[in-house]
Scaffold this active site. Sequence first.
Site, mmCIF file in Angstrom:
data_model
loop_
_atom_site.group_PDB
_atom_site.id
_atom_site.type_symbol
_atom_site.label_atom_id
_atom_site.label_comp_id
_atom_site.label_asym_id
_atom_site.label_seq_id
_atom_site.Cartn_x
_atom_site.Cartn_y
_atom_site.Cartn_z
ATOM 1 N N GLY A 12 14.489 14.369 -5.282
ATOM 2 C CA GLY A 12 13.902 14.964 -6.482
ATOM 3 C C GLY A 12 13.964 14.099 -7.721
ATOM 4 C CB SER A 13 14.343 10.471 -8.443
ATOM 5 O OG SER A 13 13.283 9.844 -7.771
ATOM 6 C CG ASN A 14 8.787 10.847 -8.192
ATOM 7 O OD1 ASN A 14 8.122 10.186 -8.973
ATOM 8 N ND2 ASN A 14 9.293 10.330 -7.072
ATOM 9 C CG MET A 90 9.499 14.574 3.284
ATOM 10 S SD MET A 90 8.629 13.098 2.698
ATOM 11 C CE MET A 90 8.747 12.090 4.158
ATOM 12 N NE ARG A 91 7.914 21.577 5.870
ATOM 13 C CZ ARG A 91 8.142 21.706 7.163
ATOM 14 N NH1 ARG A 91 7.153 21.930 7.995
ATOM 15 N NH2 ARG A 91 9.364 21.636 7.635
ATOM 16 C CG ASN A 107 1.616 12.994 -2.152
ATOM 17 O OD1 ASN A 107 2.756 13.412 -2.371
ATOM 18 N ND2 ASN A 107 1.375 12.055 -1.245
ATOM 19 C CG HIS A 109 1.890 7.061 -0.219
ATOM 20 N ND1 HIS A 109 2.537 7.712 0.815
ATOM 21 C CD2 HIS A 109 1.658 5.809 0.223
ATOM 22 C CE1 HIS A 109 2.668 6.890 1.839
ATOM 23 N NE2 HIS A 109 2.143 5.720 1.501
HETATM 24 C C1 GRF Z 1 8.934 9.045 -3.465
HETATM 25 O O1 GRF Z 1 9.084 7.695 -3.120
HETATM 26 C C2 GRF Z 1 7.513 9.492 -3.258
HETATM 27 O O2 GRF Z 1 6.584 8.476 -3.502
HETATM 28 C C3 GRF Z 1 7.497 9.863 -1.798
HETATM 29 O O3 GRF Z 1 8.749 10.468 -1.580
HETATM 30 C C4 GRF Z 1 9.704 9.931 -2.497
HETATM 31 C C5 GRF Z 1 10.359 11.079 -3.180
HETATM 32 O O4 GRF Z 1 11.454 10.660 -3.970
HETATM 33 N N1 GRF Z 1 6.369 10.700 -1.503
HETATM 34 P P1 GRF Z 1 12.198 11.691 -4.915
HETATM 35 O O5 GRF Z 1 12.609 12.890 -4.047
HETATM 36 O O6 GRF Z 1 11.235 12.106 -5.979
HETATM 37 O O7 GRF Z 1 13.384 10.973 -5.440
#
Ligand code: GRF
Length: 189
Positions: A12-14, A90-91, A107, A109
Amino acid sequence: MKRIAVFASGNGSNFEAIVGACERGEIPAEVALVVCDKPTARVVERAANHGVACFAFDPKSYASKADFEREIVRRLDEAGVELVCLAGYMRICGEVLLGAYGGRIINIHPALLPAFKGAHAIRDAFEYGVKVYGVTIHYVDASLDGGRIIAQRAFPYEGSDLDELEAMVHATEHPLYIETIRNLLNNQK
Ligand code: GRF
């Protein structure tokens, strides 16, 4: 105030970057809902720390993908969500979710699509030996990492340290996701 949702399955860093940007007013929205298909994931704790409602579910406790997606759609509708941001979810989105929110799901990526689709993009690109890496933000459709591209950012890396590379990818992701969400919401007016 516009309302967005973040879907994640892990760290969940994003999410952390997006919610922080909303709190600071850098994104004109609030994160109204986190959706997580792994109840023990770190993102669940992060959502709680920010006081964000979280629907954490175990897919195995539903008879089908359509069943849990119906529940997700019900919660998105209830929360008044306008934009769904997948961030490490992841789905593959199924027809129930795409039927209700298609065109409003994006999304991130960790590679320059259409190269290195799939769940191990950073490692795959590293093992391939590319010299330019990057990040893609795209609309989500029923394909794997195949929807229309909204934004990309590239950077060179010729080192041999996968951990260092992963950190560089994440450092590229966070500001690009914030900028892209802000632009999309501002253009939606
Ligand atoms: C990120 O690298 C994103 O691009 C990919 O999954 C990762 C998620 O990282 N789809 P986080 O959970 O947001 O740290």
